[in-house]
Write a protein that holds these residues in place. Structure first.
Motif, PDB file in Angstrom:
ATOM      1  N   ARG A   1       0.551 -88.512 -26.656  1.00  8.05           N
ATOM      2  CA  ARG A   1      -0.717 -87.849 -26.958  1.00  8.05           C
ATOM      3  C   ARG A   1      -1.129 -86.836 -25.875  1.00  8.05           C
ATOM      4  O   ARG A   1      -2.301 -86.678 -25.575  1.00  8.05           O
ATOM      5  N   VAL A   2      -0.166 -86.129 -25.316  1.00  3.97           N
ATOM      6  CA  VAL A   2      -0.471 -85.059 -24.358  1.00  3.97           C
ATOM      7  C   VAL A   2      -1.134 -83.911 -25.121  1.00  3.97           C
ATOM      8  O   VAL A   2      -0.612 -83.440 -26.129  1.00  3.97           O
ATOM      9  N   GLN A   3      -2.278 -83.447 -24.635  1.00  2.02           N
ATOM     10  CA  GLN A   3      -3.117 -82.532 -25.403  1.00  2.02           C
ATOM     11  C   GLN A   3      -3.045 -81.069 -24.986  1.00  2.02           C
ATOM     12  O   GLN A   3      -3.284 -80.185 -25.798  1.00  2.02           O
ATOM     13  N   ASP A   4      -2.733 -80.815 -23.756  1.00  2.00           N
ATOM     14  CA  ASP A   4      -2.790 -79.443 -23.258  1.00  2.00           C
ATOM     15  C   ASP A   4      -1.458 -78.733 -23.476  1.00  2.00           C
ATOM     16  O   ASP A   4      -0.403 -79.228 -23.027  1.00  2.00           O
ATOM     17  N   PRO A   5      -1.447 -77.579 -24.162  1.00  2.00           N
ATOM     18  CA  PRO A   5      -0.180 -76.894 -24.418  1.00  2.00           C
ATOM     19  C   PRO A   5       0.534 -76.463 -23.146  1.00  2.00           C
ATOM     20  O   PRO A   5       1.769 -76.461 -23.089  1.00  2.00           O
ATOM     21  N   GLY A   6      -0.224 -76.086 -22.120  1.00  2.00           N
ATOM     22  CA  GLY A   6       0.401 -75.720 -20.852  1.00  2.00           C
ATOM     23  C   GLY A   6       1.105 -76.903 -20.205  1.00  2.00           C
ATOM     24  O   GLY A   6       2.212 -76.774 -19.668  1.00  2.00           O
ATOM     25  N   ASN A   7       0.467 -78.072 -20.242  1.00  2.00           N
ATOM     26  CA  ASN A   7       1.104 -79.284 -19.717  1.00  2.00           C
ATOM     27  C   ASN A   7       2.380 -79.607 -20.478  1.00  2.00           C
ATOM     28  O   ASN A   7       3.418 -79.924 -19.881  1.00  2.00           O
ATOM     29  N   LEU A   8       2.304 -79.546 -21.799  1.00  2.00           N
ATOM     30  CA  LEU A   8       3.476 -79.861 -22.614  1.00  2.00           C
ATOM     31  C   LEU A   8       4.620 -78.906 -22.307  1.00  2.00           C
ATOM     32  O   LEU A   8       5.767 -79.327 -22.107  1.00  2.00           O
TER      33      LEU A   8
ATOM     34  N   LYS B   1       2.758 -88.778 -32.262  1.00  2.00           N
ATOM     35  CA  LYS B   1       1.692 -88.133 -33.016  1.00  2.00           C
ATOM     36  C   LYS B   1       0.445 -88.093 -32.146  1.00  2.00           C
ATOM     37  O   LYS B   1       0.144 -89.035 -31.414  1.00  2.00           O
ATOM     38  N   GLY B   2      -0.285 -87.017 -32.221  1.00  2.00           N
ATOM     39  CA  GLY B   2      -1.448 -86.847 -31.364  1.00  2.00           C
ATOM     40  C   GLY B   2      -1.185 -85.895 -30.224  1.00  2.00           C
ATOM     41  O   GLY B   2      -2.120 -85.447 -29.545  1.00  2.00           O
ATOM     42  N   CYS B   3       0.095 -85.556 -29.991  1.00  2.48           N
ATOM     43  CA  CYS B   3       0.399 -84.526 -29.000  1.00  2.48           C
ATOM     44  C   CYS B   3       0.034 -83.162 -29.564  1.00  2.48           C
ATOM     45  O   CYS B   3       0.057 -82.936 -30.773  1.00  2.48           O
ATOM     46  N   VAL B   4      -0.290 -82.245 -28.677  1.00  9.39           N
ATOM     47  CA  VAL B   4      -0.483 -80.858 -29.093  1.00  9.39           C
ATOM     48  C   VAL B   4       0.809 -80.356 -29.744  1.00  9.39           C
ATOM     49  O   VAL B   4       1.907 -80.842 -29.430  1.00  9.39           O
TER      50      VAL B   4
ATOM     51  N   GLU C   1      -4.003 -86.886 -21.036  1.00  9.22           N
ATOM     52  CA  GLU C   1      -4.651 -86.418 -19.810  1.00  9.22           C
ATOM     53  C   GLU C   1      -5.883 -87.237 -19.444  1.00  9.22           C
ATOM     54  O   GLU C   1      -6.135 -87.501 -18.266  1.00  9.22           O
ATOM     55  N   ALA C   2      -6.663 -87.660 -20.427  1.00 11.46           N
ATOM     56  CA  ALA C   2      -7.909 -88.383 -20.155  1.00 11.46           C
ATOM     57  C   ALA C   2      -7.738 -89.891 -20.173  1.00 11.46           C
ATOM     58  O   ALA C   2      -8.365 -90.606 -19.385  1.00 11.46           O
ATOM     59  N   ASN C   3      -6.872 -90.395 -21.062  1.00  9.50           N
ATOM     60  CA  ASN C   3      -6.802 -91.840 -21.296  1.00  9.50           C
ATOM     61  C   ASN C   3      -5.490 -92.492 -20.917  1.00  9.50           C
ATOM     62  O   ASN C   3      -5.347 -93.710 -21.050  1.00  9.50           O
TER      63      ASN C   3
ATOM     64  N   GLU D   1      -8.654 -89.169  -8.526  1.00 10.07           N
ATOM     65  CA  GLU D   1      -8.509 -90.351  -9.367  1.00 10.07           C
ATOM     66  C   GLU D   1      -7.121 -90.450  -9.983  1.00 10.07           C
ATOM     67  O   GLU D   1      -6.612 -91.551 -10.210  1.00 10.07           O
ATOM     68  N   SER D   2      -6.522 -89.312 -10.271  1.00 11.65           N
ATOM     69  CA  SER D   2      -5.215 -89.323 -10.925  1.00 11.65           C
ATOM     70  C   SER D   2      -4.534 -87.984 -10.729  1.00 11.65           C
ATOM     71  O   SER D   2      -5.137 -87.028 -10.222  1.00 11.65           O
ATOM     72  N   LEU D   3      -3.284 -87.909 -11.165  1.00 10.90           N
ATOM     73  CA  LEU D   3      -2.511 -86.673 -11.111  1.00 10.90           C
ATOM     74  C   LEU D   3      -2.492 -86.013 -12.481  1.00 10.90           C
ATOM     75  O   LEU D   3      -2.594 -86.680 -13.512  1.00 10.90           O
TER      76      LEU D   3
END
Length: 249
Positions: free
Chosen positions: A107-114, A133-136, A203-205, A228-230
């Motif tokens: 469920r990675v949401q950011d297209p740049g991250n992906l 499912k749930g990924c960008v 990214e959030a969860n 808090e996280s990377l």
């Protein structure tokens, strides 16, 4: 979202820009057609690209600058884009190496991250990237640009059934290594030299309970400061290159 609906309906996507289309040609990707704007294209320095497309029998449509600007996704368009078919693969088509290395994005949401993770996976010699499912959308134009051509270099599988993926890993003795802030082991304390699937999450969860429960090992990356996280792409890079380091010893 509207564009994603049509990408999924027609099983096609758009790649825009001189470099990405050169990469597509070099990697023997099928290009169904292309759109070209002479006024913009001349400034991109890719004069031979158009010739190569035409020489390969690819239909190229010439359109005016105003129309091209309306359909372009980039702020400074290079005047050329093409339509490519989505590559459909399934779990059974993945290479089953003795010590295969996979990365699964939950469920990675950011297209740049992906896109960055795909590029890093390519550089690290990963055998396949799997998306829940749930990924960008991996065929989002920003994602494609972020991969810098790596989208053409390695298998990318969108999972329809996550349980099937877990069963595939288990039946092929592929250890599931899942990132978790509550893990007891640090990422460098795990043996990556045998077949492994690294799981990184939203990214959030973070990673979902489904993959937490399936994990053979939960691992964390040391955080010594107050963050808090990377970022998920950074976390993925650190784990992948720990696997590279161990496998090169």
């Amino acid at each position: 979202m509207e564009r994603r609906k049509y990408r999924e309906k027609h099983k096609e996507y758009i790649a825009e820009g001189v470099r990405i289309l050169y990469d597509a040609l070099e990697n023997k990707q099928t290009i169904k057609s292309a759109v070209f704007c002479d006024a913009l294209y001349r400034t991109a320095g890719g004069e031979s690209l158009l010739t190569r497309l035409v020489d390969q029998g690819i239909r190229v449509y010439h359109i005016p600058e105003k129309l091209y600007a309306e359909i372009a996704d980039t702020e400074s368009p290079q005047g050329i884009m093409a339509v490519l078919p989505r590559i459909q693969i399934n779990l059974g088509q993945l290479l089953k190496k003795e010590n295969g290395l996979y990365i699964l994005l939950d469920r990675v949401q950011d297209p740049g991250n992906l896109g960055t993770i795909i590029r890093t996976a390519d550089a690290a010699g990963v055998d396949a990237v799997l998306l829940t499912k749930g990924c960008v959308d991996v065929y989002n134009p920003k994602t494609i640009r972020s991969t810098m051509g790596s989208i053409f270099h390695l298998p990318i599988l969108i999972l329809e059934d996550q349980q099937e993926a877990q069963d595939f890993f288990k039946s092929n003795q592929i250890r599931i290594l899942t990132t978790s802030l509550s893990a007891k082991c640090y990422h460098y304390e795990i043996d990556y030299r045998q077949a492994a699937a690294i799981v990184v999450g939203n990214e959030a969860n973070g990673v979902s309970d489904l993959w937490m429960e399936a994990a053979d090992d939960l691992v964390k990356i040391p955080i010594l400061g107050k963050a808090e996280s990377l970022n998920v792409s950074t976390a993925a890079s650190i784990m992948l290159y720990e696997a590279v380091r161990q496998r090169m010893e």
